[in-house]
Enzyme design. Sequence first.
Site, PDB file in Angstrom:
ATOM      1  N   GLY A   1      23.003  92.841  54.902  1.00 13.86           N
ATOM      2  CA  GLY A   1      22.191  91.556  55.715  1.00 13.86           C
ATOM      3  C   GLY A   1      23.153  90.557  56.060  1.00 13.86           C
ATOM      4  O   GLY A   1      23.052  89.344  55.869  1.00 13.86           O
TER       5      GLY A   1
ATOM      6  N   GLY B   1      22.530  87.052  58.060  1.00 18.58           N
ATOM      7  CA  GLY B   1      21.649  86.140  57.455  1.00 18.58           C
ATOM      8  C   GLY B   1      22.556  84.800  57.279  1.00 18.58           C
ATOM      9  O   GLY B   1      23.672  84.757  57.661  1.00 18.58           O
ATOM     10  N   GLN B   2      21.846  83.846  56.765  1.00 15.84           N
ATOM     11  CA  GLN B   2      22.468  82.420  56.604  1.00 15.84           C
ATOM     12  C   GLN B   2      23.816  82.536  55.529  1.00 15.84           C
ATOM     13  O   GLN B   2      24.782  82.053  56.058  1.00 15.84           O
ATOM     14  CB  GLN B   2      21.569  81.521  55.597  1.00 15.84           C
ATOM     15  CG  GLN B   2      22.227  79.940  55.378  1.00 15.84           C
ATOM     16  CD  GLN B   2      21.350  79.221  54.182  1.00 15.84           C
ATOM     17  OE1 GLN B   2      20.612  79.749  53.716  1.00 15.84           O
ATOM     18  NE2 GLN B   2      21.693  77.926  54.387  1.00 15.84           N
TER      19      GLN B   2
ATOM     20  N   ASP C   1      19.268  99.377  58.144  1.00 12.32           N
ATOM     21  CA  ASP C   1      18.293  99.199  57.444  1.00 12.32           C
ATOM     22  C   ASP C   1      18.295  99.684  55.955  1.00 12.32           C
ATOM     23  O   ASP C   1      18.565 100.781  55.562  1.00 12.32           O
ATOM     24  CB  ASP C   1      16.958  99.784  57.816  1.00 12.32           C
ATOM     25  CG  ASP C   1      15.385  99.413  57.149  1.00 12.32           C
ATOM     26  OD1 ASP C   1      15.832  98.933  56.096  1.00 12.32           O
ATOM     27  OD2 ASP C   1      14.675  99.563  57.680  1.00 12.32           O
TER      28      ASP C   1
ATOM     29  N   TYR D   1       9.128  87.085  45.321  1.00 16.11           N
ATOM     30  CA  TYR D   1      10.608  87.069  45.325  1.00 16.11           C
ATOM     31  C   TYR D   1      11.095  87.000  44.040  1.00 16.11           C
ATOM     32  O   TYR D   1      12.283  87.493  43.779  1.00 16.11           O
ATOM     33  CB  TYR D   1      10.820  85.692  46.328  1.00 16.11           C
ATOM     34  CG  TYR D   1      12.372  85.328  46.292  1.00 16.11           C
ATOM     35  CD1 TYR D   1      13.357  86.341  47.116  1.00 16.11           C
ATOM     36  CD2 TYR D   1      12.993  84.311  46.023  1.00 16.11           C
ATOM     37  CE1 TYR D   1      14.525  86.014  47.151  1.00 16.11           C
ATOM     38  CE2 TYR D   1      14.225  83.823  46.249  1.00 16.11           C
ATOM     39  CZ  TYR D   1      15.079  85.034  46.840  1.00 16.11           C
ATOM     40  OH  TYR D   1      16.409  84.254  47.046  1.00 16.11           O
TER      41      TYR D   1
END
Length: 321
Positions: free
Chosen positions: A9, A12-13, A54, A144
Amino acid sequence: MIKKLLITGANGQIGSELTLAFRKIYGHENVVATDLNPVLRAEIKDNGPTDQLDVLDRKKLESLIDQYQIDAIVHLAAILSAVGEKNSQMAWNVNMNGTINVLEVAREKGIKRIFIPSSIAVFGPTTPRDCTPQDTILQPSTMYGVTKVAGELLGDYYVQKFGMDIRGLRYPGIISHETLPGGGTTDYAVAIFYDAVKHGKYECFLKEDTKLPMMYMPDCLKATTDLFQADFSKLRHHAGFNVGAFSITPQALAESIQKVMPNFEITYKPDFRQAIADSWPNCIDDSAAREEWGWKPQYDLDAMTEEMLRVISEKHRQGLI
Ligand code: NAD
Ligand code: SER
């Protein structure tokens, strides 16, 4: 001593900045940045190894670990709270199956050190909301949050059962100016700066008095790299440390922006994210992080606001946003 680190990941941010922070510590060639998205940000692609991954593809994860001789993993890939409420099956699948893949492949390959972020989303309506303790009720009301609680429990289980070294932080809402957030409830606290600079006003999807814990990216990077490098023998907690910086409402953030931009205007139009925010703490007791590995944030609200506005205004001036 960590020699080769793999980040999931990474686009991402948080990953887009954490990758660069880890490369500074461990060497550019020794931090492999991966993401589902095959097109990684130029800053990441141009200064170290990258690959498409992935986290649901266990075979590819295994082969990258062998190819790069990985001995530590920073597992950031996840679906965040707001997107997760719109597609709870996807959130369960990516967050749970991605995490168990990382843990199991690491266990099988003898990789001990893993960092997996948790979140203030582990808390829910039954948790004490003010100065939320480290060890408390974890009954979240979002998918989440459910996956983050399960991730923490899995992490602690792998520490106890398999002697692995799993670490995690319950990040508050992270505020940054490099990469936009990926679909959370705290995203308003980033969007407000872009709209302030571009339009001089912002319509907020949370109510004006919704108080949530937040943290500026430099403190997020510091917390993560500090915990990652802390002496394991001194840690009594592992997969879910509370970490705080400051707690703010949209109104307080707007007032901080108005100190720099007096004409900035905010309006409020709460949507489905209000219920998520209402289930999270106002503020966090992070004394365990302070005692066990020396956590201390550096930025307060106004210091962050000044820097956010300066950097985003400059990007706007250059036509980048
Ligand atoms: P983000 O949404 O900005 O980035 C997530 C990245 O994961 C994206 O680049 C996306 O392409 C990638 N991804 C999604 N599905 C994937 C898959 N199947 N395989 C591989 N990659 C996949 O999220 P972020 O804000 O950078 O969050 C990183 C971690 O920190 C997450 O675990 C998140 O839950 C946690 N966290 C973030 C915040 C915050 O405010 N940003 C707060 C608390 C916790
Ligand atoms: N910033 C994250 C979200 O809002 C918290 O985990 O989803």
